[in-house]
Design a protein around this motif. Structure first.
Motif, PDB file in Angstrom:
ATOM      1  N   SER A 127      23.559 -69.895  33.009  1.00  0.00           N
ATOM      2  CA  SER A 127      24.990 -70.149  33.229  1.00  0.00           C
ATOM      3  C   SER A 127      25.827 -69.719  32.026  1.00  0.00           C
ATOM      4  N   HIS A 128      25.166 -69.211  30.955  1.00  0.00           N
ATOM      5  CA  HIS A 128      25.910 -68.773  29.767  1.00  0.00           C
ATOM      6  C   HIS A 128      26.046 -67.250  29.705  1.00  0.00           C
ATOM      7  N   HIS A 129      25.633 -66.583  30.770  1.00  0.00           N
ATOM      8  CA  HIS A 129      25.666 -65.115  30.769  1.00  0.00           C
ATOM      9  C   HIS A 129      27.112 -64.625  30.581  1.00  0.00           C
ATOM     10  N   PRO A 130      27.332 -63.634  29.688  1.00  0.00           N
ATOM     11  CA  PRO A 130      28.702 -63.192  29.407  1.00  0.00           C
ATOM     12  C   PRO A 130      29.438 -62.640  30.640  1.00  0.00           C
ATOM     13  N   GLY A 131      28.669 -62.166  31.622  1.00  0.00           N
ATOM     14  CA  GLY A 131      29.295 -61.638  32.839  1.00  0.00           C
ATOM     15  C   GLY A 131      30.002 -62.689  33.675  1.00  0.00           C
ATOM     16  N   LEU A 132      29.734 -63.978  33.380  1.00  0.00           N
ATOM     17  CA  LEU A 132      30.383 -65.053  34.145  1.00  0.00           C
ATOM     18  C   LEU A 132      31.750 -65.437  33.582  1.00  0.00           C
ATOM     19  N   PHE A 133      32.049 -65.016  32.355  1.00  0.00           N
ATOM     20  CA  PHE A 133      33.225 -65.575  31.658  1.00  0.00           C
ATOM     21  C   PHE A 133      34.360 -64.566  31.497  1.00  0.00           C
ATOM     22  N   LYS A 134      35.578 -65.093  31.703  1.00  0.00           N
ATOM     23  CA  LYS A 134      36.777 -64.292  31.439  1.00  0.00           C
ATOM     24  C   LYS A 134      37.840 -65.207  30.832  1.00  0.00           C
ATOM     25  N   LYS A 135      38.716 -64.600  30.032  1.00  0.00           N
ATOM     26  CA  LYS A 135      39.769 -65.407  29.388  1.00  0.00           C
ATOM     27  C   LYS A 135      41.107 -65.342  30.117  1.00  0.00           C
ATOM     28  N   ALA A 136      41.199 -64.485  31.132  1.00  0.00           N
ATOM     29  CA  ALA A 136      42.484 -64.351  31.831  1.00  0.00           C
ATOM     30  C   ALA A 136      42.257 -64.042  33.302  1.00  0.00           C
ATOM     31  N   LEU A 137      43.255 -64.350  34.112  1.00  0.00           N
ATOM     32  CA  LEU A 137      43.219 -63.980  35.526  1.00  0.00           C
ATOM     33  C   LEU A 137      44.586 -63.454  35.927  1.00  0.00           C
ATOM     34  N   ARG A 138      44.601 -62.736  37.043  1.00  0.00           N
ATOM     35  CA  ARG A 138      45.829 -62.084  37.508  1.00  0.00           C
ATOM     36  C   ARG A 138      46.211 -62.606  38.879  1.00  0.00           C
ATOM     37  N   ILE A 139      47.511 -62.775  39.091  1.00  0.00           N
ATOM     38  CA  ILE A 139      48.056 -63.170  40.397  1.00  0.00           C
ATOM     39  C   ILE A 139      49.164 -62.183  40.735  1.00  0.00           C
ATOM     40  N   LEU A 140      49.098 -61.590  41.917  1.00  0.00           N
ATOM     41  CA  LEU A 140      50.146 -60.648  42.320  1.00  0.00           C
ATOM     42  C   LEU A 140      51.461 -61.391  42.511  1.00  0.00           C
ATOM     43  N   LYS A 141      52.566 -60.682  42.277  1.00  0.00           N
ATOM     44  CA  LYS A 141      53.881 -61.322  42.295  1.00  0.00           C
ATOM     45  C   LYS A 141      54.125 -62.102  43.595  1.00  0.00           C
ATOM     46  N   ASP A 142      53.781 -61.489  44.741  1.00  0.00           N
ATOM     47  CA  ASP A 142      54.101 -62.172  46.007  1.00  0.00           C
ATOM     48  C   ASP A 142      53.091 -63.262  46.358  1.00  0.00           C
ATOM     49  N   GLU A 143      52.086 -63.467  45.491  1.00  0.00           N
ATOM     50  CA  GLU A 143      51.143 -64.571  45.735  1.00  0.00           C
ATOM     51  C   GLU A 143      51.322 -65.694  44.715  1.00  0.00           C
ATOM     52  N   VAL A 144      52.385 -65.603  43.900  1.00  0.00           N
ATOM     53  CA  VAL A 144      52.748 -66.700  42.996  1.00  0.00           C
ATOM     54  C   VAL A 144      53.603 -67.674  43.791  1.00  0.00           C
ATOM     55  N   HIS A 145      53.234 -68.942  43.760  1.00  0.00           N
ATOM     56  CA  HIS A 145      53.978 -69.957  44.512  1.00  0.00           C
ATOM     57  C   HIS A 145      54.390 -71.090  43.577  1.00  0.00           C
ATOM     58  N   TRP A 146      55.670 -71.404  43.576  1.00  0.00           N
ATOM     59  CA  TRP A 146      56.165 -72.523  42.773  1.00  0.00           C
ATOM     60  C   TRP A 146      56.482 -73.702  43.680  1.00  0.00           C
ATOM     61  N   VAL A 147      55.769 -74.815  43.485  1.00  0.00           N
ATOM     62  CA  VAL A 147      56.146 -76.058  44.160  1.00  0.00           C
ATOM     63  C   VAL A 147      57.528 -76.459  43.636  1.00  0.00           C
ATOM     64  N   ARG A 148      57.681 -76.311  42.324  1.00  0.00           N
ATOM     65  CA  ARG A 148      58.972 -76.549  41.674  1.00  0.00           C
ATOM     66  C   ARG A 148      59.663 -75.204  41.478  1.00  0.00           C
ATOM     67  N   ASP A 149      60.383 -74.738  42.517  1.00  0.00           N
ATOM     68  CA  ASP A 149      60.970 -73.404  42.395  1.00  0.00           C
ATOM     69  C   ASP A 149      62.043 -73.327  41.308  1.00  0.00           C
ATOM     70  N   ASP A 150      62.529 -74.500  40.870  1.00  0.00           N
ATOM     71  CA  ASP A 150      63.520 -74.478  39.772  1.00  0.00           C
ATOM     72  C   ASP A 150      62.867 -74.103  38.437  1.00  0.00           C
ATOM     73  N   LEU A 151      61.530 -74.133  38.377  1.00  0.00           N
ATOM     74  CA  LEU A 151      60.828 -73.809  37.128  1.00  0.00           C
ATOM     75  C   LEU A 151      60.286 -72.380  37.120  1.00  0.00           C
ATOM     76  N   ALA A 152      60.502 -71.642  38.221  1.00  0.00           N
ATOM     77  CA  ALA A 152      59.917 -70.296  38.343  1.00  0.00           C
ATOM     78  C   ALA A 152      60.285 -69.414  37.154  1.00  0.00           C
ATOM     79  N   LEU A 153      59.308 -68.664  36.673  1.00  0.00           N
ATOM     80  CA  LEU A 153      59.524 -67.784  35.523  1.00  0.00           C
ATOM     81  C   LEU A 153      60.099 -66.442  35.974  1.00  0.00           C
TER      82      LEU A 153
END
Length: 395
Positions: free
Chosen positions: A307-333
């Motif tokens: 479970s410590h194999h380097p292929g399992l780990f990443k420091k970042a992930l990506r979300i496409l613009k139209d798949e970002v959802h704000w429950v609090r739309d007043d806080l949207a970046l």
């Protein structure tokens, strides 16, 4: 007297939710959602919806509230099951529970409830709702459940302000033992009933068999990648923009069979997910093999030892613009903004320190610590304190 429709599932949580609302003076109606007919893919009788609907009926009778069953299996097939097949076919791993709340319970079901003259829909979720006022407007907040072990706010991470405004979560401030105690005092038939497992409304499913209805088995190679492979050497990111360097961190490695060692065959790459350990049926390694990547185009499964194999780990992930959802739309970046949050990439994962980076066409989440098994198709959810403020599909 406000009218509330409770989604009675035949479990202890929704039973107690209905009772508590009754105690608060609401006019309560119980509705049971029937979403699945096909018993051939469920394991033994783990999801006997008949038993569940009978239990829901007995609870309604005990509480003296009106009760009926609504059949949503067509919508469920279209919005959840078909979506799941499509996602698995693309080599992504969907989260049907999150979708089920967004598309079924708090959409199709909510519309039925409102057509019955309901003011609110209530469920037995372990989460809380509060309100605040911003510039004279009521803003609804989705807050973690008081029971840390049972908090289900993650499953509601795709709800909108509109849906939250009409939702009630009566057991959110209670712990599971307290809920069971109330059910026992009230002599509700569900007091000792075990929690349901598996897919939302379908129950425990043998996933490969479930998927084989649409996705045919086809044999492919299992490849082991060694942990000291040069592909894991850190790239020099000096001179790159923040966006480009985050994109490199979030991009999955393009493995090829030549990079590793052939370990055996599997029955279809789309049946497997990153981080999975069971189901490969490959022996002869001193440590367990974990899946580090799948390629549905070449039908190849890539694995690494431990479970410590380097292929399992990443420091970042990506979300496409139209798949970002704000429950609090007043806080949207907006483009160029960042926000420090606590985030999780799966249910029950302890919250992780992270920063949201919003760009024109995408958002990145960079984590303080590398995360294991970031999986495409799953939801990342982010919190400010106890409040879940947004989420998105990992791409």
């Amino acid at each position: 007297m406000k009218r509330v429709v409770v989604g009675l599932s035949g479990g202890v949580d929704s039973s107690v939710a209905a009772y508590l609302l009754q105690q608060e003076g609401y006019e309560v109606i119980g509705l049971f959602m029937k979403n699945w007919h096909d018993d051939s893919v469920t394991i033994s009788n783990e999801c006997p919806w008949l038993e569940d609907s009978n239990d829901a009926l007995l609870v309604a009778e005990k509480l003296g509230i009106p009760f009926q069953t609504v059949d949503l299996s067509e919508q469920y097939q279209e919005k959840i099951v078909d979506y799941m097949f499509n996602e698995y076919e693309k080599g992504r791993t969907p989260n049907p529970d999150v979708l089920c709340n967004r598309e079924i319970k708090f959409d199709v079901f909510m519309k039925i409830a409102l057509s019955l003259g309901a003011d609110f829909v209530a469920t037995g979720h372990y989460c809380q709702k509060s309100e605040t006022e911003i510039e004279g407007k009521t803003v609804y907040q989705l807050v973690a459940g008081a029971d840390v072990n049972k908090d289900q706010s993650y499953f509601l991470c795709q709800l909108s302000q509109e849906q939250l405004s009409k939702s009630l979560f009566p057991i959110g401030a209670l712990t599971k033992p307290q809920v069971r105690e109330i059910a026992a005092q009230m002599e509700l038939v569900t007091a000792e009933k075990k929690d349901s497992q598996g897919l939302c409304f379908i129950g425990k499913v043998r996933l490969p068999e479930f998927l084989q209805q649409k996705l045919q088995p086809k044999e492919g190679a299992i490849i082991q990648i060694y942990k000291d492979h040069p592909i894991y050497q850190q790239d020099d990111k000096s001179g790159l923009t923040v966006e480009d360097s985050l994109r490199i961190e979030a991009t999955k490695i393009a493995y090829t069979p030549e990079m590793g060692k052939f370990m055996g065959n599997h029955k279809g790459a789309h049946y497997f997910t990153i981080g999975q350990r069971k189901g490969l049926n490959v022996g002869g390694t001193k440590d367990p093999l974990f899946i580090i990547a799948t390629d549905v185009i070449t039908n190849t499964v890539y694995t690494g030892l431990t479970s410590h194999h380097p292929g399992l780990f990443k420091k970042a992930l990506r979300i496409l613009k139209d798949e970002v959802h704000w429950v609090r739309d007043d806080l949207a970046l907006i483009n160029g903004e960042t926000l420090e949050v606590m985030a999780r990439i799966r249910y029950r994962q302890p919250l992780q320190k992270a920063i949201l980076h919003q760009f024109e066409n995408e958002m990145f989440i960079s984590f303080e610590e590398p995360q294991s098994a970031i999986t495409e198709g799953q939801f990342a959810a982010w919190y400010l304190g106890e409040e879940l403020v947004g989420s998105g599909v990992i791409s």
